[in-house]
Design a protein around this motif. Structure first.
Motif, PDB file in Angstrom:
ATOM      1  N   MET A   1       5.297  -4.705 -16.047  1.00 54.50           N
ATOM      2  CA  MET A   1       4.316  -5.241 -15.116  1.00 54.50           C
ATOM      3  C   MET A   1       4.086  -6.732 -15.372  1.00 54.50           C
ATOM      4  O   MET A   1       3.960  -7.527 -14.435  1.00 54.50           O
ATOM      5  CB  MET A   1       3.006  -4.455 -15.254  1.00 54.50           C
ATOM      6  N   ALA A   2       4.037  -7.126 -16.649  1.00 53.70           N
ATOM      7  CA  ALA A   2       3.826  -8.533 -16.998  1.00 53.70           C
ATOM      8  C   ALA A   2       4.939  -9.412 -16.434  1.00 53.70           C
ATOM      9  O   ALA A   2       4.690 -10.500 -15.898  1.00 53.70           O
ATOM     10  CB  ALA A   2       3.749  -8.683 -18.514  1.00 53.70           C
ATOM     11  N   ARG A   3       6.172  -8.942 -16.524  1.00 50.05           N
ATOM     12  CA  ARG A   3       7.298  -9.729 -16.002  1.00 50.05           C
ATOM     13  C   ARG A   3       7.305  -9.734 -14.480  1.00 50.05           C
ATOM     14  O   ARG A   3       7.513 -10.775 -13.847  1.00 50.05           O
ATOM     15  CB  ARG A   3       8.616  -9.160 -16.527  1.00 50.05           C
ATOM     16  N   VAL A   4       7.111  -8.559 -13.883  1.00 51.87           N
ATOM     17  CA  VAL A   4       7.185  -8.443 -12.426  1.00 51.87           C
ATOM     18  C   VAL A   4       6.141  -9.327 -11.751  1.00 51.87           C
ATOM     19  O   VAL A   4       6.443 -10.073 -10.810  1.00 51.87           O
ATOM     20  CB  VAL A   4       7.006  -6.967 -11.997  1.00 51.87           C
ATOM     21  N   PHE A   5       4.902  -9.273 -12.253  1.00 52.73           N
ATOM     22  CA  PHE A   5       3.843 -10.055 -11.613  1.00 52.73           C
ATOM     23  C   PHE A   5       3.892 -11.533 -12.018  1.00 52.73           C
ATOM     24  O   PHE A   5       3.224 -12.354 -11.403  1.00 52.73           O
ATOM     25  CB  PHE A   5       2.480  -9.435 -11.916  1.00 52.73           C
ATOM     26  N   SER A   6       4.653 -11.846 -13.020  1.00 47.20           N
ATOM     27  CA  SER A   6       4.876 -13.252 -13.362  1.00 47.20           C
ATOM     28  C   SER A   6       5.970 -13.858 -12.492  1.00 47.20           C
ATOM     29  O   SER A   6       5.897 -15.026 -12.093  1.00 47.20           O
ATOM     30  CB  SER A   6       5.258 -13.385 -14.840  1.00 47.20           C
ATOM     31  N   LYS A   7       6.997 -13.074 -12.198  1.00 52.92           N
ATOM     32  CA  LYS A   7       8.144 -13.585 -11.444  1.00 52.92           C
ATOM     33  C   LYS A   7       7.926 -13.541  -9.934  1.00 52.92           C
ATOM     34  O   LYS A   7       8.553 -14.304  -9.189  1.00 52.92           O
ATOM     35  CB  LYS A   7       9.394 -12.774 -11.791  1.00 52.92           C
ATOM     36  N   ALA A   8       7.066 -12.644  -9.470  1.00 59.27           N
ATOM     37  CA  ALA A   8       6.863 -12.493  -8.028  1.00 59.27           C
ATOM     38  C   ALA A   8       6.191 -13.729  -7.448  1.00 59.27           C
ATOM     39  O   ALA A   8       5.191 -14.209  -7.986  1.00 59.27           O
ATOM     40  CB  ALA A   8       6.026 -11.256  -7.751  1.00 59.27           C
ATOM     41  N   LYS A   9       6.752 -14.226  -6.348  1.00 55.44           N
ATOM     42  CA  LYS A   9       6.188 -15.414  -5.711  1.00 55.44           C
ATOM     43  C   LYS A   9       5.277 -15.050  -4.536  1.00 55.44           C
ATOM     44  O   LYS A   9       4.351 -15.777  -4.219  1.00 55.44           O
ATOM     45  CB  LYS A   9       7.319 -16.323  -5.228  1.00 55.44           C
ATOM     46  N   LYS A  10       5.550 -13.926  -3.890  1.00 61.38           N
ATOM     47  CA  LYS A  10       4.757 -13.568  -2.715  1.00 61.38           C
ATOM     48  C   LYS A  10       4.352 -12.101  -2.801  1.00 61.38           C
ATOM     49  O   LYS A  10       5.192 -11.213  -2.865  1.00 61.38           O
ATOM     50  CB  LYS A  10       5.555 -13.823  -1.437  1.00 61.38           C
ATOM     51  N   LEU A  11       3.037 -11.860  -2.815  1.00 62.18           N
ATOM     52  CA  LEU A  11       2.475 -10.514  -2.867  1.00 62.18           C
ATOM     53  C   LEU A  11       1.664 -10.270  -1.601  1.00 62.18           C
ATOM     54  O   LEU A  11       0.945 -11.159  -1.138  1.00 62.18           O
ATOM     55  CB  LEU A  11       1.555 -10.342  -4.076  1.00 62.18           C
ATOM     56  N   LYS A  12       1.770  -9.072  -1.040  1.00 61.25           N
ATOM     57  CA  LYS A  12       0.997  -8.738   0.152  1.00 61.25           C
ATOM     58  C   LYS A  12       0.430  -7.334   0.000  1.00 61.25           C
ATOM     59  O   LYS A  12       1.082  -6.426  -0.526  1.00 61.25           O
ATOM     60  CB  LYS A  12       1.867  -8.817   1.412  1.00 61.25           C
ATOM     61  N   GLY A  13      -0.789  -7.150   0.473  1.00 58.07           N
ATOM     62  CA  GLY A  13      -1.421  -5.839   0.436  1.00 58.07           C
ATOM     63  C   GLY A  13      -1.216  -5.085   1.733  1.00 58.07           C
ATOM     64  O   GLY A  13      -1.321  -5.666   2.815  1.00 58.07           O
ATOM     65  N   ALA A  14      -0.894  -3.803   1.625  1.00 59.14           N
ATOM     66  CA  ALA A  14      -0.690  -2.954   2.797  1.00 59.14           C
ATOM     67  C   ALA A  14      -1.909  -2.041   2.960  1.00 59.14           C
ATOM     68  O   ALA A  14      -2.025  -1.011   2.291  1.00 59.14           O
ATOM     69  CB  ALA A  14       0.583  -2.135   2.645  1.00 59.14           C
ATOM     70  N   GLU A  15      -2.810  -2.419   3.837  1.00 55.75           N
ATOM     71  CA  GLU A  15      -4.048  -1.662   4.049  1.00 55.75           C
ATOM     72  C   GLU A  15      -3.780  -0.224   4.474  1.00 55.75           C
ATOM     73  O   GLU A  15      -4.550   0.678   4.154  1.00 55.75           O
ATOM     74  CB  GLU A  15      -4.903  -2.352   5.110  1.00 55.75           C
ATOM     75  N   ASN A  16      -2.685  -0.004   5.191  1.00 53.29           N
ATOM     76  CA  ASN A  16      -2.413   1.312   5.762  1.00 53.29           C
ATOM     77  C   ASN A  16      -1.465   2.157   4.910  1.00 53.29           C
ATOM     78  O   ASN A  16      -0.963   3.182   5.382  1.00 53.29           O
ATOM     79  CB  ASN A  16      -1.843   1.166   7.175  1.00 53.29           C
ATOM     80  N   ALA A  17      -1.224   1.726   3.687  1.00 55.28           N
ATOM     81  CA  ALA A  17      -0.389   2.509   2.767  1.00 55.28           C
ATOM     82  C   ALA A  17      -1.252   2.975   1.601  1.00 55.28           C
ATOM     83  O   ALA A  17      -1.966   2.178   0.995  1.00 55.28           O
ATOM     84  CB  ALA A  17       0.782   1.666   2.255  1.00 55.28           C
ATOM     85  N   THR A  18      -1.179   4.259   1.298  1.00 56.28           N
ATOM     86  CA  THR A  18      -1.989   4.804   0.208  1.00 56.28           C
ATOM     87  C   THR A  18      -1.119   5.620  -0.741  1.00 56.28           C
ATOM     88  O   THR A  18      -0.373   6.507  -0.310  1.00 56.28           O
ATOM     89  CB  THR A  18      -3.123   5.699   0.734  1.00 56.28           C
ATOM     90  N   TYR A  19      -1.230   5.287  -2.012  1.00 58.51           N
ATOM     91  CA  TYR A  19      -0.543   6.000  -3.095  1.00 58.51           C
ATOM     92  C   TYR A  19      -1.609   6.797  -3.843  1.00 58.51           C
ATOM     93  O   TYR A  19      -2.648   6.252  -4.228  1.00 58.51           O
ATOM     94  CB  TYR A  19       0.120   4.988  -4.024  1.00 58.51           C
ATOM     95  N   VAL A  20      -1.373   8.099  -4.046  1.00 57.30           N
ATOM     96  CA  VAL A  20      -2.363   8.948  -4.705  1.00 57.30           C
ATOM     97  C   VAL A  20      -1.903   9.271  -6.117  1.00 57.30           C
ATOM     98  O   VAL A  20      -0.860   9.893  -6.315  1.00 57.30           O
ATOM     99  CB  VAL A  20      -2.603  10.254  -3.923  1.00 57.30           C
ATOM    100  N   LYS A  21      -2.681   8.824  -7.085  1.00 57.41           N
ATOM    101  CA  LYS A  21      -2.413   9.087  -8.503  1.00 57.41           C
ATOM    102  C   LYS A  21      -3.134  10.363  -8.899  1.00 57.41           C
ATOM    103  O   LYS A  21      -4.350  10.463  -8.800  1.00 57.41           O
ATOM    104  CB  LYS A  21      -2.907   7.914  -9.360  1.00 57.41           C
ATOM    105  N   ARG A  22      -2.365  11.354  -9.359  1.00 55.47           N
ATOM    106  CA  ARG A  22      -2.969  12.632  -9.738  1.00 55.47           C
ATOM    107  C   ARG A  22      -3.156  12.698 -11.246  1.00 55.47           C
ATOM    108  O   ARG A  22      -2.212  12.521 -12.011  1.00 55.47           O
ATOM    109  CB  ARG A  22      -2.089  13.798  -9.295  1.00 55.47           C
ATOM    110  N   PHE A  23      -4.391  12.938 -11.662  1.00 56.98           N
ATOM    111  CA  PHE A  23      -4.691  13.113 -13.081  1.00 56.98           C
ATOM    112  C   PHE A  23      -4.570  14.587 -13.438  1.00 56.98           C
ATOM    113  O   PHE A  23      -4.957  15.460 -12.664  1.00 56.98           O
ATOM    114  CB  PHE A  23      -6.094  12.577 -13.402  1.00 56.98           C
ATOM    115  N   HIS A  24      -4.040  14.860 -14.599  1.00 58.60           N
ATOM    116  CA  HIS A  24      -3.760  16.237 -14.990  1.00 58.60           C
ATOM    117  C   HIS A  24      -5.030  16.966 -15.411  1.00 58.60           C
ATOM    118  O   HIS A  24      -5.871  16.419 -16.121  1.00 58.60           O
ATOM    119  CB  HIS A  24      -2.763  16.264 -16.155  1.00 58.60           C
ATOM    120  N   ASN A  25      -5.122  18.220 -14.980  1.00 64.90           N
ATOM    121  CA  ASN A  25      -6.255  19.055 -15.359  1.00 64.90           C
ATOM    122  C   ASN A  25      -6.068  19.719 -16.713  1.00 64.90           C
ATOM    123  O   ASN A  25      -7.028  20.131 -17.347  1.00 64.90           O
ATOM    124  CB  ASN A  25      -6.456  20.156 -14.310  1.00 64.90           C
ATOM    125  N   ASP A  26      -4.819  19.853 -17.137  1.00 64.56           N
ATOM    126  CA  ASP A  26      -4.522  20.616 -18.349  1.00 64.56           C
ATOM    127  C   ASP A  26      -3.918  19.716 -19.418  1.00 64.56           C
ATOM    128  O   ASP A  26      -2.701  19.586 -19.543  1.00 64.56           O
ATOM    129  CB  ASP A  26      -3.567  21.763 -18.012  1.00 64.56           C
TER     130      ASP A  26
END
Length: 727
Positions: A195-220
């Motif tokens: 992540m440190a390298r990717v966000f250091s090297k990236a020149k243009k970042l854009k947010g996609a309001e209509n895209a959603t990623y769901v992170k599931r936390f484990h119950n067990d």
């Protein structure tokens, strides 16, 4: 073309959710790269089912390579699309996510990031709104600036292990041109350096309001821990290596400063506890020196300005001076200060601390027995009838302590009543040889090694419990972890029938020797020779006319009507007004609701026909005077079956409750000793023709009685006491 890299090591149900979320995307040009990390799961059927739908290619890590980093690197090497993303097998995409990415993607965009949501629910539950977001997520989301990629993707995280490369669509060239890959030696915390390298090297970042990623936390955490759920003592070497690698490659000043803050918070919050309390000497040696070296990268000016350090800045700055001789003193002072502040603010914590340093060091009283029913709410259940048998049989040989949560609870016989969570509560809990409980014991009151804990429970399970539950609705995120800790302390787990023994062994991960297969003492009164006289006395006590028969309505609560911690809504599906019109001349209706929802009842409905008995202590008494019971998924019907009186099952939401909320251990269509009714009209018809219903279900009732009431005979309390106390 969009490439999606999915890695899999365990849990086929999670993987199905993940891959099906790709199949549901409304974009045709996707390739899915599935990398198997030496999995024991048979993915053949799932792959065959979805291979064509999602253009799925499957690869396996060769011998000698293992772990998430190696799997991602292999997947990365197979990417053919101009843009790609990683999707963990326990996560999933919301419908339209890929299209949402493409709406804002331009030719020179290096990273398009999605909205990141967190949940503990499966995909179907989340899509239907039955799975709640993780606690505190809405507040975090509101505090972030979605238009600022560094703020939303990096600065939102306050723990190093949560820094992630997920929820982003990357230009493939960004990775290949800068030779970015994962360090395969890092079995944990591998995302941070990347992540440190990717966000250091990236020149243009854009947010996609209509895209959603769901992170599931484990119950067990016990059987299926996520990377975040492993203990710090085990993962600390990787933490050190990952931070040092990340800080050495980071070029973005904001990312570097945020990593400094995370490290500073780790040192100030966690290290003092580990330095003083851990059994691992590495915290006072190897890890201390490593953290000291790492702290040299911290910008003190930034620390002073940050709202992450409203407290404990002084400890951090003292730590950074490197005075090894004084670090123990500093740690002691900081921990003592924290404890004193909390003791003044929190009486529960104060009592717990007094117990830890005083009561827990006093000797155990061999003849003291603590009883508690439903967390002190009443005098009922197995504890009540075990207590009554002991009073009758042993008298003053034992000292009996009852835990109650309010004044006014009447308990017969000679006993000491102690208010739950009071200082006396901690005193008696810590000094008593025996605990007799019917719900899980508090984690804040550790059981001493010599204490005998009899877990009597409160019913035969129809609904799946604890570790047999796949989805956890409404419970704390640490539910299964807590259950595991608590059940390790159960010397005895009381069981009422072979079915219960099987379920308890599975649900609570118990050994056979922990089971006490003696029947339920609370069912003993249903075999008493004077039960009919007792029923008449109870009817008179409650003001029920002698010429009226009694219907008991005892439904359970619904997890998906969760409002807040310990608070639930309730939809009364039974049409009480119509029932009154048809049956008030012959019957009285007793309403017995779960304690979590009883306050939701409209008090205006109660009259001569409808009585609220939800607060009546002992449901066994109510069974004795009941002629007909109406219930749903509550375990009450297993106990009531001992009386061989008719039962109706009003299961208006059967599919949702069975398939989405809990799941059942039994095929209810085959075993229930009464009809499953879906509408009020069906309920009323069954009541009006109850003789016909009894005759129709007689054979099923007899079979049910033989299977589930086989250990109940009126002497369960005697068997339990002889096993636990005489031995």
């Amino acid at each position: 073309m969009i490439s999606i890299v999915v890695t899999h090591q365990m849990n086929l149900k999670y993987l199905r959710d993940c891959l099906e979320s790709i199949a549901d995307q409304n974009y045709p040009d996707i390739e899915t790269i599935l990398v198997l990390d030496h999995t024991e799961d048979d993915v053949t059927e799932l792959v065959s089912e979805l291979q064509e739908k999602i253009n799925l290619s499957v690869y396996e890590l060769e011998e000698g390579r293992t772990g998430l980093s190696a799997a991602r690197n292999l997947g990365l090497s197979k990417v053919q699309g101009d843009h790609f993303m990683f999707l963990d097998n326990d996560d999933y995409l919301m419908p339209g996510a890929i299209q949402g990415f493409l709406e804002v993607l331009e030719e020179d965009t290096d990273i398009v990031y999605a909205r990141l949501h967190s949940t503990r629910g499966d995909r179907a539950a989340y899509l239907e709104g039955r799975a709640e977001p993780m606690l505190g997520e809405e507040e975090v989301e509101a505090s972030m600036n979605f238009d600022d990629g560094i703020n939303y993707c990096v600065e939102r995280y306050r723990l190093f292990e949560k820094l992630t490369i997920l929820a982003c669509l990357y230009r493939t060239g960004l990775w290949t041109e800068n030779d970015i890959h994962f360090n395969e030696e890092l079995l944990f915390f591998a995302d941070a350096p990347v992540m440190a390298r990717v966000f250091s090297k990236a020149k243009k970042l854009k947010g996609a309001e209509n895209a959603t990623y769901v992170k599931r936390f484990h119950n067990d955490k016990v059987n299926n821990p996520s990377q975040l759920q492993y203990p710090k003592d085990e993962t600390m070497p990787y933490y050190i290596k990952s931070y040092n690698e990340a800080i050495s490659v980071v070029e973005n000043d904001r990312v570097r400063k945020h990593m400094n803050l995370i490290l500073g918070k780790f040192i100030a919050r966690l290290f003092p506890k580990k330095y003083r309390g851990s059994d691992d000497d590495k915290w006072r040696g190897e890890y201390y020196h490593a953290l000291l070296d790492m702290s040299k990268t911290i910008d003190k000016k930034h620390i002073r300005k940050s709202d992450m350090f409203r407290r404990n800045k002084k400890y951090l700055f003292k730590f950074m001076k490197g005075n090894e001789a004084k670090i123990g003193k500093y740690s002691n002072m900081l921990l003592a200060k924290r404890k004193l502040i909390r003791m003044f603010q929190d009486s529960h914590f104060r009592n717990k601390t007094i117990t830890q340093y005083i009561f827990a060091k006093w000797s155990l009283k061999e003849n003291w027995v603590v009883f508690e029913s439903f967390m002190g709410r009443n005098y009922s259940g197995q504890p009540k009838y075990i207590y009554q048998y002991m009073q009758k049989t042993y008298g003053d040989k034992y000292r009996y302590i009852w835990i109650v949560d309010k004044h006014g609870i009447k308990i017969d016989g000679k006993c000491k009543k102690v208010k739950r969570w009071s200082l006396k509560y901690f005193f008696y809990m810590n000094r008593s040889k025996y605990w007799v409980l019917n719900m899980r014991q508090p984690l804040s009151v550790p059981r001493r090694e010599e204490t005998i804990l009899l877990q009597t429970w409160h019913g035969t399970p129809l609904k799946k419990l604890a570790f047999d539950l796949e989805n956890i609705h409404s419970y704390t995120p640490k539910y299964k972890e807590n259950v595991f800790k608590q059940s390790r302390d159960w010397n005895y787990m009381l069981s009422d029938n072979p079915h219960s023994s099987k379920c308890f062994t599975s649900a609570y991960m118990l050994e056979q020797h922990q089971l006490l297969e003696a029947g339920y003492p609370a069912n003993d009164p249903m075999y008493a020779p004077d039960k009919e006289q007792r029923a008449e006395q109870l009817k008179e006590q409650l003001g029920i006319p002698k010429d009226k028969k009694v219907i008991l309505y005892a439904p359970t609560w619904r997890d998906d009507e969760f409002i807040d911690t310990g608070e639930y809504g309730f939809n009364l599906a039974l049409d009480v007004d119509k029932m009154r019109e048809q049956f008030s001349d012959e019957y009285v209706l007793l309403m017995r609701l779960h304690y979590l929802v009883v306050e939701r009842l409209d008090k205006k409905m109660f009259d001569d026909f409808v009585m609220n008995v939800s607060s009546y202590d002992d449901i066994t008494d109510l069974y004795l005077l009941t002629d007909l019971i109406i219930t749903d998924y509550s375990s009450v019907f297993f106990d009531f079956a001992n009386l061989k009186r008719p039962m109706l099952f009003y299961m208006y939401d059967l599919e949702n409750y069975r398939d989405n909320l809990h799941g059942f251990y039994l095929n209810i269509q085959e075993i229930l000793p009464g009809p499953i009714l879906r509408t009020n009209e069906e309920v009323f018809d069954a009541i009006a023709n109850i003789d016909r219903v009894e005759e129709e279900y007689k054979e099923k009732y007899d079979a049910f009685y033989e299977e589930f009431c086989c250990w109940d005979d009126g002497h369960a309390a005697e068997r339990v006491v002889k096993e636990v106390f005489q031995k």
